[in-house]
Design an enzyme around this catalytic site. Structure first.
Site, PDB file in Angstrom:
ATOM      1  N   VAL A  14      60.187  19.253  22.289  1.00  0.00           N
ATOM      2  CA  VAL A  14      59.930  17.984  21.598  1.00  0.00           C
ATOM      3  C   VAL A  14      61.179  17.110  21.606  1.00  0.00           C
ATOM      4  O   VAL A  14      61.138  15.931  21.966  1.00  0.00           O
ATOM      5  CB  VAL A  14      59.458  18.230  20.149  1.00  0.00           C
ATOM      6  CG1 VAL A  14      59.293  16.910  19.411  1.00  0.00           C
ATOM      7  CG2 VAL A  14      58.157  19.027  20.139  1.00  0.00           C
ATOM      8  N   VAL A 129      51.597  17.878  11.452  1.00  0.00           N
ATOM      9  CA  VAL A 129      50.200  18.311  11.493  1.00  0.00           C
ATOM     10  C   VAL A 129      49.481  17.608  12.640  1.00  0.00           C
ATOM     11  O   VAL A 129      49.537  16.385  12.766  1.00  0.00           O
ATOM     12  CB  VAL A 129      49.463  17.985  10.167  1.00  0.00           C
ATOM     13  CG1 VAL A 129      48.028  18.491  10.223  1.00  0.00           C
ATOM     14  CG2 VAL A 129      50.191  18.578   8.973  1.00  0.00           C
ATOM     15  N   LYS A 202      49.771  23.633   7.450  1.00  0.00           N
ATOM     16  CA  LYS A 202      49.178  22.322   7.711  1.00  0.00           C
ATOM     17  C   LYS A 202      48.116  21.998   6.661  1.00  0.00           C
ATOM     18  O   LYS A 202      48.030  20.860   6.195  1.00  0.00           O
ATOM     19  CB  LYS A 202      48.588  22.307   9.117  1.00  0.00           C
ATOM     20  CG  LYS A 202      49.676  22.361  10.200  1.00  0.00           C
ATOM     21  CD  LYS A 202      49.107  22.698  11.571  1.00  0.00           C
ATOM     22  CE  LYS A 202      50.183  22.638  12.652  1.00  0.00           C
ATOM     23  NZ  LYS A 202      49.714  23.192  13.939  1.00  0.00           N
TER      24      LYS A 202
END
Lengths: 430, 430
Positions: A14, A129, A202
């Site tokens: 990421v 999430v 989440k």
């Protein structure tokens, strides 16, 4: 206007994408924010392992990077410590935070929100999430004028991949997990995914935002997929259903009008016609129900470097715009303080599949056990075979406790050879 | 903290719901914003027609209401004037605006954004496109760090209802429209819906936000559904496809690397397996594709009092929070200033269904016309019948101009009895 200075903690898949896009699309970011964004440093453990980002940005000293003259800290390391301490330090110094760290937020969210509140800094976490899917901003902003009653979705790609593969091949859980690990769809240690910890974190974040109530990961009833058998999958298929790991957050009003919230993660059978049934592989999808808006669905890629980077960068633009405009994003909203209902009180529908002796009176014996436990039967299907028979029961909504009592007793009936599958049913009218 | 004072312009089905929810859930609004919201007046034309809201709030003097001591103006009247003048007056006085008015924004958006910018007021308009679905906030905030390449969706409930009904009953367009009007699914004057004006306004708003470029309703190529025949619907079904009115906004890069944007509204056949194919009745659904995020989908109720009120109230909470926190929402972002490509240059796939004489050489004659116009054929299906035959051609991507030339020439071939259906094809790989 002076540039917005950004420190990044972590540089995995990421972080690498975040760094790349900040460079490649620097002009777009400057135009959208009103001033340039400058990535001033990236804290990593082993600088020589990150050749895809400029070496001069890399440092092993995360503390000094956070303490340096930066406006925003982007965190993509994951885990609790040292991240919690680093982000608290940043927030306390008035530096805004963008994080993708669901575990941290689900455990220590309130502490972080309080620190942000005290200093007037922002904390944004869309990437925590459902990856790239804009979901948290809709919950906490678009639906801020509505009353959300339910959030239900597929929020973990690894388990969704494994269940999809089990369904496609007929293979068992252990075998499919092994294959998923080999192909890179499951981590070397898959516990966080397959035991539902990731989805539970989440669910806690979703429930907190949806119901304006603090819900932590510990409040979420959690069952993973390791107990799902190929018999469960086959039983689901025979009924036109599919097994999915669902995260479900509900607002419940009891008979006396008292409201509570509940969050749970467990495998469930859903009808093949349900939109979540066709969500395959690494995709995520989440249904939201609200009093005025009705039913909404959000669908997209739930993980991966670029999709998660999209969410991180959307948040980065938002906090940077807030710095430029002098405003702040929405604060934690936990005013409702609704009680969290324990799972024993939850009421769900169940599918039970039994191998039984093929002789008269079996159904009445089994049905009597359901009646005795006050579990109402919605559908029964019995199929005779040469020697034994298959009996499938789908119940109306019943409590977990009542159902467990029923199944225990049924398993002990002499006419029942085997309890083949017991699984919750979701996504249809009760 | 003093309350946020709100004036509302209009009180139809949406306005009535907004007023009701502001009262019923006043405590929630106060807690979420940090201060109460007070509805101080509602401007309507005929006060005696609005018994469901407190009479003392009603006024016929919209100008004085806007000039009064209010912080926010909520507009749910619709149409261009007097709304444009009223909202400009509000914005110039530094009062934030929440509006559901797609036609006004698609025509005069830039003027309103400039007024908001000059005074530091907010203008929010989530309800203007796709009703309750959080779509504009995701486009302008969640995806602000990404590069959106395409937006495609069903954004008009009336036409979707009519096309769904034509498909279900086999009835023609005129007959189905009449029935829809009788049932209240179409307005007395359905022009704005059936001729695609409503969808074109929404496409302009979506394209503007997605591509950071000013796109007005006049820039949108627009074809309604009045020319869709039961033969088109039947031809689609025979190919496993469904006819939908789509709004499509695209970013295109030509051979020389020059970027432009295009927006169009027209009926198209999509495969029954495409998620948009099963979007029925008054529901809306929109796909968004972005470089990093990949493909996203948003689904929900596109119209109706309560769903639209949900979007209006979400915006109201946002502007009220900005007033409390001293910040501002994201400004208009039109920095990219990409050129808008005319429809003649657009390239789409086509389905053509012909009634032809059933004799050798027909296919080669028809195929020659396609070749002559440089339109490449992807799929051909020919079915002999006792006397004549049916010939179905699906093309690869071709320009509108080339296709029209092809169809005109084919219609003149002696072996072609009738051009039964010509329709664009979307939602599959070209």
């Amino acid at each position: 206007m002076k540039p917005i200075k950004v420190a990044m903690l972590g540089c995995g898949t990421v972080g690498t994408e975040v760094a790349r896009l900040l460079t490649d699309q620097a002009d777009d970011f400057a135009a959208r924010i009103g001033t340039p964004v400058e990535l001033t440093g990236i804290a990593v453990r082993r600088p020589n392992k990150h050749r895809e980002v400029p070496a001069e940005l890399l440092t092993t000293d995360a503390d000094s990077l956070v303490e340096s003259d930066v406006d925003v800290v982007v965190e993509v390391i994951g885990g609790i410590e040292p991240v919690r301490s680093l982000l608290l330090k940043a927030l306390r110094a008035g530096k805004s935070v963008v994080t993708a760290n669901k575990a941290l937020l689900a455990e220590h969210g309130p502490e972080l929100y309080a620190a942000a509140d005290a200093s007037g800094a922002d904390i944004y976490f869309e990437a925590a999430v459902a990856g790239a899917i804009p979901l948290l901003r809709p919950l906490r902003e678009s639906l801020a004028g509505d009353r959300i009653t339910r959030v239900m979705g597929i929020v973990n790609g690894t388990t969704n991949y494994i269940l999809s593969a089990m369904s496609a091949t007929g293979a068992g859980y252990a075998e499919t997990l092994e294959e998923a690990s080999r192909l890179g769809y499951a981590e070397a240690d898959p516990t966080a995914d397959v035991d539902g910890f990731d989805a539970a974190s989440k669910a806690a974040i979703l429930a907190s935002l949806a119901f304006h109530t603090r819900v932590t990961a510990g409040d979420v009833h959690r069952e993973g997929i390791s107990a799902v058998t190929s018999a469960d999958i086959a039983a689901a298929r025979a009924l036109g259903r599919t097994v999915k790991l669902l995260a479900i957050c509900e607002r419940v009003t009891d008979d006396e009008g008292v409201e509570s919230v509940a969050a749970r993660v467990h495998p469930a059978m859903i009808p093949n016609s349900h939109p979540l049934a066709s969500v395959g592989g690494a995709f995520n999808a989440v249904f939201v129900e609200a009093d005025a808006a009705g039913q909404l669905m959000f669908y997209g890629q739930g993980a991966g470097g670029a999709p998660t980077a999209s969410a991180v960068l959307g948040d980065l633009v938002a906090v940077a715009r807030n710095i430029v405009a002098g405003g702040r994003g929405p604060r934690e909203s936990a005013y409702a303080e609704l009680p969290v209902r324990p799972m024993g009180q939850a009421s769900t529908r169940y599918h039970i599949s039994l191998d039984v002796a093929d002789r008269p009176g079996v159904l009445s014996q089994v049905a009597a056990v359901f009646a005795e436990h006050d579990v109402s039967i919605a559908v029964v299907r019995q199929e005779g075979r040469p020697v034994d028979a298959s009996l499938v029961v789908v119940t109306h909504a019943a409590s977990d406790a009542a159902l467990r009592g029923t199944v225990d007793k049924i398993a002990g009936l002499p006419v029942v050879r085997e309890v083949v599958s017991v699984m919750r049913v979701e996504g249809e009218e009760s």
